[in-house]
Design an enzyme around this catalytic site. Structure first.
Site, PDB file in Angstrom:
ATOM      1  CB  THR A 131     -17.411  -4.239   9.566  1.00 62.03           C
ATOM      2  OG1 THR A 131     -17.021  -4.574  11.140  1.00 62.03           O
ATOM      3  CG2 THR A 131     -17.588  -2.879   9.643  1.00 62.03           C
ATOM      4  CD  GLU A 187     -16.353   0.444   8.563  1.00 63.62           C
ATOM      5  OE1 GLU A 187     -15.844  -0.176   7.312  1.00 63.62           O
ATOM      6  OE2 GLU A 187     -15.765   0.036   9.596  1.00 63.62           O
ATOM      7  CE  LYS A 219       8.052   1.526  15.099  1.00 65.58           C
ATOM      8  NZ  LYS A 219       7.673   2.548  15.936  1.00 65.58           N
ATOM      9  CD1 TRP A 243       6.820   2.959  10.077  1.00 64.37           C
ATOM     10  CD2 TRP A 243       5.612   1.176  10.893  1.00 64.37           C
ATOM     11  NE1 TRP A 243       6.216   3.217  11.016  1.00 64.37           N
ATOM     12  CE2 TRP A 243       5.556   2.459  11.771  1.00 64.37           C
ATOM     13  CE3 TRP A 243       5.109  -0.205  11.229  1.00 64.37           C
ATOM     14  CZ2 TRP A 243       4.871   2.101  12.988  1.00 64.37           C
ATOM     15  CZ3 TRP A 243       4.221  -0.004  12.189  1.00 64.37           C
ATOM     16  CH2 TRP A 243       4.108   1.005  13.280  1.00 64.37           C
TER      17      TRP A 243
HETATM   18  P1  ADP Z   1     -13.263  -5.528   7.716  1.00 65.08           P
HETATM   19  O1  ADP Z   1     -12.648  -4.185   8.012  1.00 65.08           O
HETATM   20  O2  ADP Z   1     -13.727  -6.018   9.124  1.00 65.08           O
HETATM   21  O3  ADP Z   1     -12.416  -6.670   6.939  1.00 65.08           O
HETATM   22  P2  ADP Z   1     -14.395  -4.672   5.330  1.00 65.08           P
HETATM   23  O4  ADP Z   1     -14.827  -5.989   4.618  1.00 65.08           O
HETATM   24  O5  ADP Z   1     -15.282  -3.622   5.281  1.00 65.08           O
HETATM   25  O6  ADP Z   1     -14.314  -5.112   6.728  1.00 65.08           O
HETATM   26  O7  ADP Z   1     -13.034  -4.639   4.717  1.00 65.08           O
HETATM   27  C1  ADP Z   1     -12.445  -3.142   4.821  1.00 65.08           C
HETATM   28  C2  ADP Z   1     -10.930  -3.351   4.819  1.00 65.08           C
HETATM   29  O8  ADP Z   1     -10.452  -4.141   3.539  1.00 65.08           O
HETATM   30  C3  ADP Z   1     -10.202  -2.186   4.468  1.00 65.08           C
HETATM   31  O9  ADP Z   1     -10.227  -1.104   5.598  1.00 65.08           O
HETATM   32  C4  ADP Z   1      -8.779  -2.456   3.951  1.00 65.08           C
HETATM   33  O10 ADP Z   1      -8.100  -2.882   5.060  1.00 65.08           O
HETATM   34  C5  ADP Z   1      -9.070  -3.734   3.218  1.00 65.08           C
HETATM   35  N1  ADP Z   1      -9.161  -3.406   1.948  1.00 65.08           N
HETATM   36  C6  ADP Z   1     -10.187  -3.343   0.848  1.00 65.08           C
HETATM   37  N2  ADP Z   1      -9.841  -2.939  -0.357  1.00 65.08           N
HETATM   38  C7  ADP Z   1      -8.262  -3.069  -0.483  1.00 65.08           C
HETATM   39  C8  ADP Z   1      -7.602  -2.663  -1.400  1.00 65.08           C
HETATM   40  N3  ADP Z   1      -7.844  -2.814  -2.548  1.00 65.08           N
HETATM   41  N4  ADP Z   1      -6.309  -2.942  -0.963  1.00 65.08           N
HETATM   42  C9  ADP Z   1      -5.783  -3.441   0.314  1.00 65.08           C
HETATM   43  N5  ADP Z   1      -6.855  -3.402   1.525  1.00 65.08           N
HETATM   44  C10 ADP Z   1      -7.918  -3.271   0.998  1.00 65.08           C
END
Ligand code: ADP
Length: 549
Positions: free
Chosen positions: A185, A332, A448, A453
């Site tokens: 990740t 994931e 918050k 929120w």
């Molecule tokens: P990390 O969680 O370490 O950044 P990833 O690259 O797998 O690793 O990123 C996944 C995260 O990116 C998601 O859990 C979400 O928070 C964010 N994300 C992905 N696509 C979107 C989207 N279209 N809008 C908002 N957030 C997004």
């Protein structure tokens, strides 16, 4: 009892290589390194894949062995994407933008037997501590012009290896559930964790991407994954293209507007994918006149994900006749879980709002939104809860070689009454009866304030509608009275002629007063993480080190 009469063909990456030869042999893969573009047909790519596969088996690599890559987007990386899993080995795609220390920690977990490294990364390579198992290192030189590693280095050369190799004519028998690749990740909000994809998950994810209500990638497309191949396997686009027969375009390590426009124009790209920051750079360049809008005229669709997209980005590309396919995903989830698509019966007015959401779950990927009390929230498009995911391309654990079963992360998963496992994504979302999911924020990024929120995504989106703003990020800062308050960081479009704009006044005219950040700080550029997303962790640190009065 009636038993199925269907055959049990395993879904593996071998199917992709075979299809590239039997159905799409004439299709091409283009790689642009600087201004040079080198094309190869799918047939050539498949033949080279069999060649490197032959070398791997002849060199003693065996099923289950890990093979790591430290490469940009290039022909050789695609060959390894296909060859490594197809011989039963496990591909570990390392993020080239990470520090040597972080990469060392990952290598200590995956312990690859072979490493393929871009020779342009000699400095990073020298700083690595390779595990004892890594006995083979192969240098790759995609431009063909770079000097090889130091002449006394034990590093093999990819071209020499390929010249001497005997192509593999028969694939070994594989099981579809076996490991295919491991990706970590991004670690935007914590330590990077390893996710191991299976052949089955990778192929099902690719099939799902082709659906017309998903990415709708077809044989008629020219697909340009600008997203690095090391990031969640290039978001699945390379495999989906090999399956559909869409031609592929790669830009090596370049994601600047001029390189993108050059490749889009020269290769007639129809479909290109990257994080929002890359596309806002392209849009700014078009608006400044640095990139010619006509160079982008072949583009039809931009699947954009990894972070929220802004209204300005979507409408800016719409004005050029290019539609944004807003996607949500995470490493994931292989990574795609949601892709925006206009459903039948959605009015123009509804669509104006819904096109800003990442849309509906892909068929096969189940999603639900769970309240703090552990119940499904009403599907009214308003009630927020944690987004949870389940399905054949959603991970059920994290890779952890130190634990007895090689897995960890129990706290990130829940099992429902039927025994079905759900990944807790850490994202807060709402959804409606048609399945449209709206990402409110990451739980960690929600602010918050006085018991209410505030969504950082909403504030960022509003800031980006100001013509002076190029990028925006909002983080919470502690507040003795309100508990937390939003603090906004923005970068301005290059050569913005006027004075620093009154962005607080701009927001106050659009949002409830209590949501308006107390300060908007202008930076030359917002910090980016290793996958190109805005790095909110660093902005939080910045906010903490220079408290706002
Ligand atoms: P990390 O969680 O370490 O950044 P990833 O690259 O797998 O690793 O990123 C996944 C995260 O990116 C998601 O859990 C979400 O928070 C964010 N994300 C992905 N696509 C979107 C989207 N279209 N809008 C908002 N957030 C997004």
């Amino acid at each position: 009892m009636i038993v199925s009469t269907m055959q049990e063909g395993a879904l593996t990456t071998q199917l992709l290589v075979d299809r590239m030869t039997s159905i799409h042999a004439h299709k091409r893969v283009f790689v642009g390194v600087d201004r040079d573009i080198s094309p190869r047909t799918f047939a050539e790519t498949a033949a080279r894949t069999r060649r490197v596969a032959g070398w791997m088996l002849a060199s003693g690599l065996r099923e289950g062995d890990c093979v790591a890559t430290l490469l940009w987007n290039c022909h050789e990386h695609l060959e390894l994407f296909l060859a490594v899993p197809s011989v039963g080995c496990v591909l570990h795609t390392i993020n080239t933008r990470l520090s040597a220390e972080t990469i060392n920690a990952m290598l200590a977990e995956t312990r690859p037997r072979a490493l393929f490294v871009d020779v342009g990364m000699a400095q990073l390579f020298e700083a690595l501590t390779l595990p004892a198992e890594t006995t083979m290192v192969v240098g790759v030189s995609p431009s063909g012009t770079r000097p090889a590693m130091a002449s006394d280095s034990p590093v093999l050369d990819y071209t020499t290896v390929m010249a001497a190799a005997t192509p593999l004519t028969r694939w070994p028998m594989l099981k579809e559930q076996q490991a295919c690749a491991i990706c970590y990740t991004s670690g935007t909000s914590g330590k990077s964790k390893g996710v191991v994809y299976s052949h089955r998950s990778a192929i099902l994810h690719a099939i799902a991407m082709l659906g017309v209500d998903a990415i709708a990638m077809s044989e008629k497309d020219v697909c340009f994954p600008i997203v690095p191949m090391f990031h969640a396997l290039g978001w699945g686009f390379p495999y989906a293209a090999c399956m559909s027969g869409a031609e592929l375009v790669f830009s090596y390590r370049n994601s600047d507007p001029a390189s993108i426009a050059h490749l889009v124009h020269t290769c007639d790209v129809t479909l290109a994918t990257a994080v929002p920051t890359v596309w806002s750079g392209v849009l700014d360049a078009v608006r400044r006149g640095d990139v010619n809008e006509t160079d982008l005229k072949s583009l039809r669709r931009l699947p954009i994900g990894g972070a929220a997209v802004s209204e300005d980005l979507v409408s800016g590309f719409e004005a050029m006749g290019i539609s944004v396919q807003h996607c949500w995903g995470m490493t994931e989830v292989s990574p795609l879980g949601l892709v925006s698509s206009r459903r039948a019966g959605v009015s123009d007015e509804e669509w104006r709002a819904l096109r800003m959401t990442p849309g509906m779950p892909l068929p096969g990927c189940e999603l639900r939104v769970i309240s703090e009390q552990g119940h499904e929230v009403p599907r009214d498009g308003r009630s927020p809860g944690e987004l949870q995911a389940s399905g054949p391309w959603v991970t059920g654990a994290y890779f952890d070689p130190a634990s007895s079963d090689g897995h960890s992360g129990a706290g990130s998963f829940v099992t429902d009454g039927r025994g079905q496992a759900w990944l807790k994504t850490g994202d807060v979302a709402t959804w409606d009866t048609r399945g449209y999911v709206r990402i409110v924020d990451r739980a960690k990024d929600l602010i918050k304030s006085g018991g209410e929120w505030i969504s950082s995504i909403e504030l960022e989106s509003a800031l980006c509608t100001h013509p002076a703003v190029s990028e925006a990020a909002v983080v919470p800062i502690p507040d003795s009275h309100w508990q937390e308050r939003p603090l906004a960081y923005v970068s301005l479009v290059r050569d913005w002629p006027g004075q620093e704009p009154d962005l607080k006044g701009f927001l106050a005219a659009r949002l409830p007063k209590w949501q308006v950040p107390d300060r908007v700080i202008v930076l030359l550029e917002l910090p980016k993480g290793a996958t190109g997303k805005i790095d909110k962790r660093r902005l939080r640190q910045l906010a903490a080190s220079a408290p706002v009065a």
